[in-house]
Design a protein around this motif. Structure first.
Motif, mmCIF file in Angstrom:
data_model
loop_
_atom_site.group_PDB
_atom_site.id
_atom_site.type_symbol
_atom_site.label_atom_id
_atom_site.label_comp_id
_atom_site.label_asym_id
_atom_site.label_seq_id
_atom_site.Cartn_x
_atom_site.Cartn_y
_atom_site.Cartn_z
ATOM 1 N N GLU A 116 0.828 -1.215 0.000
ATOM 2 C CA GLU A 116 0.000 0.000 0.000
ATOM 3 C C GLU A 116 0.857 1.258 0.000
ATOM 4 O O GLU A 116 0.483 2.277 -0.584
ATOM 5 C CB GLU A 116 -0.922 -0.006 1.224
ATOM 6 C CG GLU A 116 -2.066 -1.001 1.107
ATOM 7 C CD GLU A 116 -2.771 -1.233 2.434
ATOM 8 O OE1 GLU A 116 -3.889 -1.783 2.413
ATOM 9 O OE2 GLU A 116 -2.198 -0.897 3.504
ATOM 10 N N LYS A 169 -5.312 6.018 -4.851
ATOM 11 C CA LYS A 169 -5.861 4.660 -4.865
ATOM 12 C C LYS A 169 -6.086 4.124 -3.446
ATOM 13 O O LYS A 169 -6.465 2.969 -3.277
ATOM 14 C CB LYS A 169 -4.933 3.735 -5.644
ATOM 15 C CG LYS A 169 -4.866 4.084 -7.131
ATOM 16 C CD LYS A 169 -3.986 3.128 -7.901
ATOM 17 C CE LYS A 169 -3.974 3.499 -9.384
ATOM 18 N NZ LYS A 169 -3.082 2.607 -10.176
ATOM 19 N N SER A 175 -7.981 4.518 0.436
ATOM 20 C CA SER A 175 -9.219 5.029 1.038
ATOM 21 C C SER A 175 -8.935 6.327 1.791
ATOM 22 O O SER A 175 -7.776 6.678 2.059
ATOM 23 C CB SER A 175 -9.783 3.995 2.011
ATOM 24 O OG SER A 175 -8.923 3.871 3.144
ATOM 25 N N GLY A 176 -10.014 7.021 2.160
ATOM 26 C CA GLY A 176 -9.845 8.259 2.927
ATOM 27 C C GLY A 176 -9.125 8.026 4.242
ATOM 28 O O GLY A 176 -8.257 8.801 4.642
ATOM 29 N N GLN A 194 -6.992 5.664 4.903
ATOM 30 C CA GLN A 194 -5.576 5.381 4.625
ATOM 31 C C GLN A 194 -4.822 6.671 4.292
ATOM 32 O O GLN A 194 -3.676 6.857 4.718
ATOM 33 C CB GLN A 194 -5.464 4.376 3.488
ATOM 34 C CG GLN A 194 -5.860 2.958 3.867
ATOM 35 C CD GLN A 194 -5.892 2.025 2.674
ATOM 36 O OE1 GLN A 194 -6.325 2.393 1.578
ATOM 37 N NE2 GLN A 194 -5.430 0.808 2.866
ATOM 38 N N GLN A 195 -5.464 7.557 3.529
ATOM 39 C CA GLN A 195 -4.822 8.834 3.209
ATOM 40 C C GLN A 195 -4.569 9.637 4.484
ATOM 41 O O GLN A 195 -3.534 10.296 4.621
ATOM 42 C CB GLN A 195 -5.690 9.627 2.232
ATOM 43 C CG GLN A 195 -5.734 9.048 0.835
ATOM 44 C CD GLN A 195 -6.528 9.904 -0.125
ATOM 45 O OE1 GLN A 195 -6.467 11.132 -0.079
ATOM 46 N NE2 GLN A 195 -7.283 9.268 -1.001
ATOM 47 N N ASN A 255 -11.685 10.767 10.350
ATOM 48 C CA ASN A 255 -12.150 9.785 9.367
ATOM 49 C C ASN A 255 -11.757 8.356 9.725
ATOM 50 O O ASN A 255 -11.732 7.487 8.852
ATOM 51 C CB ASN A 255 -11.584 10.127 7.979
ATOM 52 C CG ASN A 255 -12.199 11.389 7.417
ATOM 53 O OD1 ASN A 255 -13.398 11.608 7.554
ATOM 54 N ND2 ASN A 255 -11.392 12.224 6.796
#
Length: 210
Positions: A121, A128, A130-131, A133-134, A158
């Motif tokens: 990842e 690419k 998810s929110g 993960q960002q 989030n």
């Protein structure tokens, strides 16, 4: 000695609507601070002023006793503070590792893995992910920075409950074990409970919450 100090700091939009009114406060390294308050009360504005993204209408912000306006806001942002933005502010054509390397001299992968991203990842384009993960990438970028101050705007907003608790523990550790000054704007009462000092911003005034 305080690392950040606000002296009679006030801020107005368009010189009309007064958002902050004469705030006096000192913040030290080795502590985590939480700032609570209703939406629209000026919490993010206060964070922006502390980080040198904007200038107060009146008053001074000092870093280690020196006015950040005198030393230069750009230098303050580059050397003294790291941000965790609510909107992430990642470079969208880069991978998580590349985003973290922008602020860090240390290898990026250990920070990302600690925040729950896999090696695979961490090599993907951030768009690419998810929110959630960002958001973790944004947090890893701030943690990897050598800046003594971390400014976080809703860092757990989030994230699920378990991950939010993990992030809170990491922020506390950054303060207590790495000696950073961690300042968090949050709506989370759970996060605030774990801060060393809790402030409430209301009607432009900042008060310590007992």
């Amino acid at each position: 000695m305080s690392v950040l100090e606000l002296q009679e700091v006030a801020y107005s939009y368009d010189k009309k609507k007064k958002v902050l009114k004469g705030i006096d406060v000192q913040m030290e390294t080795g502590k985590m601070y939480a700032i609570l308050g209703p939406s629209g009360c000026g919490k993010t504005t206060l964070l922006s002023l502390l980080g040198g993204l904007d200038s107060p209408t009146s008053g001074k912000i000092l870093f280690n006793g020196t006015d950040i306006e005198q030393t230069g806001l750009g230098r303050h942002r580059k050397k003294h503070v790291s941000f965790i933005f609510q909107s992430y502010n990642l470079i969208d054509y880069m991978t998580p590792q590349e985003n973290v390397r922008l602020t860090a001299k240390k290898p990026a992968l250990p920070f990302l893995e600690r925040l729950g991203l896999t090696k695979e990842e961490s090599k993907r384009n951030v768009l690419k992910l998810s929110g959630g993960q960002q958001q973790r990438v944004a947090i890893a970028r701030a943690l990897a920075s050598e800046a003594p101050v971390i400014l976080a705007d809703e860092p757990t907003g989030n994230l699920d409950e378990d991950t939010a608790q993990d992030i809170t523990e990491i922020l506390k550790e950054s303060a207590h074990e790495q000696g950073k000054c961690v300042i968090v704007v949050t709506h989370s009462g759970e996060l605030a409970k774990q801060a060393d000092v809790v402030f409430r911003l209301k009607k432009g005034e900042l008060h310590i919450q007992n």
